[in-house]
Write an enzyme that holds these catalytic residues in place. Structure first.
Site, PDB file in Angstrom:
ATOM      1  N   SER A 197       0.902  -1.124   0.077  1.00 53.40           N
ATOM      2  CA  SER A 197       0.208  -0.142   0.043  1.00 53.40           C
ATOM      3  C   SER A 197       0.890   1.263  -0.071  1.00 53.40           C
ATOM      4  CB  SER A 197      -1.026  -0.132   1.263  1.00 53.40           C
ATOM      5  OG  SER A 197      -0.294   0.460   2.496  1.00 53.40           O
ATOM      6  N   ASP A 198       0.491   2.349  -0.643  1.00 50.09           N
ATOM      7  CA  ASP A 198       0.875   3.680  -0.425  1.00 50.09           C
ATOM      8  C   ASP A 198       0.753   3.845   1.229  1.00 50.09           C
ATOM      9  OD1 ASP A 198       2.217   6.114  -0.760  1.00 50.09           O
ATOM     10  OD2 ASP A 198       1.011   6.534  -2.307  1.00 50.09           O
ATOM     11  N   TRP A 199       1.658   4.754   1.688  1.00 47.85           N
ATOM     12  CA  TRP A 199       1.815   4.988   3.028  1.00 47.85           C
ATOM     13  C   TRP A 199       0.438   5.540   3.728  1.00 47.85           C
ATOM     14  CZ3 TRP A 199       5.339   2.395   1.310  1.00 47.85           C
ATOM     15  CH2 TRP A 199       6.296   2.192   2.141  1.00 47.85           C
ATOM     16  N   GLY A 200      -0.441   4.730   4.338  1.00 46.67           N
ATOM     17  CA  GLY A 200      -1.795   5.021   4.651  1.00 46.67           C
ATOM     18  C   GLY A 200      -2.793   4.829   3.652  1.00 46.67           C
ATOM     19  N   ALA A 201      -2.482   4.126   2.659  1.00 46.39           N
ATOM     20  CA  ALA A 201      -3.774   3.873   1.753  1.00 46.39           C
ATOM     21  C   ALA A 201      -4.510   2.573   1.971  1.00 46.39           C
ATOM     22  CB  ALA A 201      -3.057   3.396   0.319  1.00 46.39           C
TER      23      ALA A 201
END
Length: 793
Positions: A230-234
């Site tokens: 995941s992108d950071w916090g996605a």
């Protein structure tokens, strides 16, 4: 129960609890180390390593360990040089291993749908073949040296405004032929170790939960074998994400979702095979053998300065030259523009590199021994015209034989998290240019900007050399380019329109950022301008040189291609007809003769950069993949060779073609019916036509009100109905500003505030390291759903 793994021939079992734990990060940059499976260390890229040893953030605010800042993707893409991209990837890998980094987050291959995209400097092109081919070279260079790549941001991430919750509505043809194509090329040709999912939704589904794109397309159709991160916090819901195809949640959320995921595993909501897939992919990534770094990091950084300079020299684009360049030494020279002294080398955000040194344009000229007078002309952080600065600049220009003026965008214009508002350069810079041009016509503009800008000011300049965001050695490269030590050889990787209103997405971009119809479909960049016969300022693929070239005797290996044929190629003679060594980029486009359908006039199908000595001729043969003559068949979920009459166009830009070679494809005809605008695009598309084409409907702009809030709601909306939500958001903002040492009224402080106000609550919880619990999120949502209006934030 347990999860059974087979790692390199050795069997291993993980408890269900450990397996779920492994799918979440340990901290901001590392995965968990579980049951003998090592942690994976990741760091940002892609034009250099952003390694944060201490306090970590994903916005580029906190300082990182010094590393080489190479030219950003918007610059290096203009090199059209696979070897340079491979060398960049290899160099970044060496620096990564010197800090025990396993995976670098890059490259970014999202299509530049609109020139106002705030992160365009970090992406390659408006064209997927160019973007995907360059990304492949970068990944191969990186991974050949033992460091994994993270291809990003998959997929449909073309805006920064509300990127955490925007829904990209894309028809099937544009999705596969344009927005996924660069990813497909990079995955199938280089097999990156990881693919990073974007924050946004695509056609109504968050990318973290998009089973079609993650499982059916990425793994099924393309054969991807790595891990999906995941992108950071996605991540929104771990159970949905794991079932859909996401493997690893980053960064650490304090294992926010683990308890619910374990319960879902026990009751069957979480598919055990999906969890097994995720932990197997993570473990395989962790078990890879990485080379140990030998030597001194300082020596490595020193050695890479020359490579950064070489890449910039091969990337800068000469956009205009009325005989002024190359400059002649020993003539009186004036250098004007604050960006000459404080030259921007990169954009803002997670790709921001801390450099051991930066060679500004002034420093590059001084180091080469040039004498000059300097006048700043304008203020970097203020667009107010200063009469005194302009007068000083005019005086310097009037006393000089030649003038170098450095124009460009301020740092605040190009940043992750926000989009630009217009194409114009700052007004103070344009006023300065007009004033100086009146006193000295021998004026060369050096353009410093990571994105497309309007160029109505071009008549005031005799020459325009676009440096883009050229990395830490940009000043040294600029000096060599200006004085002819090297001939410019860059070609534009995106079109420069005459005006923003000509951009086909201009009528919709940023207007309704939560539900975004990509109403222009395939018609992005030159795909639109060429078919619409729209005049442009500078076309895709364009770039001048200090020498001249002639292309001749273009021919195809066959004029009749069948489905059974294995190969097709174009051969052309290229001659350097000038007096200097230089490079030309041969560009091959394909054009379907049947244009009364959803199809661009032409699309880039192959290219090759060739360096030639004066008078030298080379016969170049360029393979042409049959995929270039194929269309996406959504009913069959595959590309199919499109039979009929085609042209293969040979040239040096999308508008400079020297040959149109007829080709017949012996296969069943395949055409894509569409409403009138998509067959004959002129002007701007209508949302109604897009709905008729795609079946996708733009959602109405939501009105925040009690009873509608969820974990994916943002503090800005909740705060209108809950004093508690407002106070919590302000406390989080104040704490972030304090930790980052930024004043609340500074640009950095305001940036942090905007991020918090517009980030879904569950995403804030994920990035809080466990301090914001899910029960707290649910409490805030509940209070707002039952609250009353308490005023604006």
């Amino acid at each position: 129960m347990t999860i059974k793994l087979n790692l390199g021939g050795s069997a291993r079992e993980l408890s269900d609890q450990d397996a779920i734990k492994l799918t979440s990060g340990q901290d901001f940059w590392r995965s968990e180390a579980v049951a003998g499976i090592a942690a994976i260390r990741m760091s940002d890229g892609p034009h250099g390593l952003r390694y944060q040893a201490q306090t970590a953030d994903h916005l580029g605010i906190n300082e990182a360990v010094p590393a080489t800042a190479f030219p950003t993707a918007s610059a290096s893409a203009c090199s059209w040089d696979l070897d340079l991209l491979t060398q960049m990837g290899a160099a970044i890998a060496e620096e990564a291993r010197s800090l025990n980094v396993d995976v670098v987050l890059g490259p970014g291959v999202n299509i530049k749908r609109n020139p106002l995209g705030g992160r365009n400097f970090e992406y390659f092109s408006e064209d997927p073949l160019l973007a995907g081919t360059l990304a492949t070279a970068w990944i191969q260079g990186l991974q050949a040296h033992g460091v994994g790549a993270s291809l990003k941001h998959y997929a449909g991430n073309s805006q920064e405004t509300d990127r955490l919750r925007s829904d990209s509505l894309i028809d099937a043809t544009a999705l596969h032929e344009l927005y996924l194509e660069a990813f497909r090329l990079a995955v199938t040709q280089s097999q990156p170790e990881t693919v990073m999912i974007a924050y946004n939704l695509l056609n109504g589904t968050y990318m973290s939960d998009h089973a079609y794109l993650l499982d059916t397309v990425l793994r099924g159709q393309w054969g991807f074998t790595g891990a999906v991160v995941s992108d950071w916090g996605a991540l929104n819901d771990k159970v949905k994400a794991l079932n859909a195809g996401t493997d690893l949640e980053m960064p650490s959320s304090g294992h926010l979702f683990d308890k619910a995921a374990l319960a879902a595993l026990k009751n069957g909501q979480l598919n055990r095979t999906a969890l097994t897939r995720a932990v197997t992919n993570i473990a395989a990534l962790a078990q890879r053998k990485r080379p140990a770094f030998v030597g001194k990091r300082e020596a490595l950084l020193q050695a890479h300065i020359g490579l950064a300079q070489q890449i910039e020299e091969g990337s800068a684009v000469l956009m205009k030259n009325d005989g002024l360049l190359p400059l002649q030494p020993r003539r009186k020279l004036a250098v004007i523009g604050a960006l000459a002294d404080q030259t921007r080398i990169q954009g803002a955000g997670s790709s921001h590199i801390t450099t051991p040194q930066t060679i500004s344009i002034l420093a590059g000229l001084k180091a080469a021994g040039h004498a000059f007078t300097y006048a700043p002309g304008y203020a970097l952080d203020d667009d107010t015209q200063d009469p005194d600065l302009i007068q000083q600049a005019k005086a310097a220009a009037a006393a000089a034989d030649d003038v170098i003026m450095v124009l460009g965008l301020p740092a605040t214009a190009e940043a992750e998290g926000s989009d630009r508002t217009d194409l114009a350069l700052p007004k103070a810079q344009i006023a300065l240019l007009h004033a100086v041009a009146q006193v000295n016509a021998n004026l060369v503009v050096l353009l410093v900007a990571g994105s497309v800008v309007s160029t109505q000011w071009a008549p005031d300049a005799k020459a325009i050399l676009n440096l883009f965001l050229g990395g830490e050695a940009v000043g040294a490269a600029a000096e060599r380019l200006l004085f002819g030590a090297v001939s410019p050889s860059g070609k534009l990787a995106e079109t420069y329109p005459l005006r923003y209103a000509d951009v086909p997405s201009s009528g919709l971009y940023g207007k309704h950022p939560l539900s975004v119809p990509y109403a222009e479909s395939l018609y992005v960049g030159y795909r639109y301008y060429d078919k619409a016969h729209q005049a442009v300022a500078f076309p895709f693929g364009f770039g001048l040189s200090y020498t001249t070239f002639a292309l001749s005797q273009a021919r195809l290996s066959t004029t009749q291609l069948s489905a059974a044929d294995q190969s097709l190629s174009v051969t052309v003679n290229v001659t350097n007809t000038g007096n200097l060594r230089g490079a030309e980029v041969i560009q091959i486009y394909v054009s379907a003769c049947d244009q009364d359908q959803l199809v661009p006039l032409q699309t880039l199908a192959a290219f090759k950069k060739v360096w030639l000595e004066p008078g030298q001729t080379q016969t170049i043969t360029i393979p042409l993949a049959k995929h270039a003559l194929s269309r996406w068949d959504d009913a069959r979920q595959q590309f199919t060779l499109a039979g009929g009459k085609w042209y293969v166009n040979v040239g040096t830009s999308s508008r400079d073609l020297i040959a149109k070679l007829p080709l017949t494809v012996d296969a069943p005809a395949f055409r894509i019916e569409a409403p009138t605008w998509y067959r004959q695009p002129t002007g701007l598309p209508r949302v109604a036509d897009f709905t008729a084409l795609s079946g996708l409907v733009q959602a109405p702009l939501p009105t925040p009100r009690p009873g509608t809030f969820t974990r994916l709601s943002v503090p800005r909306d909740l705060a209108k109905f809950s004093i508690v939500a407002r106070l919590v958001a302000k406390a989080v903002i104040a704490n972030m500003q304090k930790n980052d040492g930024t004043a609340s009224d500074s640009p950095e402080g305001q940036f942090l505030a905007t991020i918090v106000w517009d980030t879904p609550l569950v995403r804030l919880a994920q990035q809080s390291g466990g301090s914001l619990k899910l029960w707290m999120v649910d409490l805030l949502v509940g209070l707002a759903n039952h609250g009353k209006h308490v005023g604006k934030t």
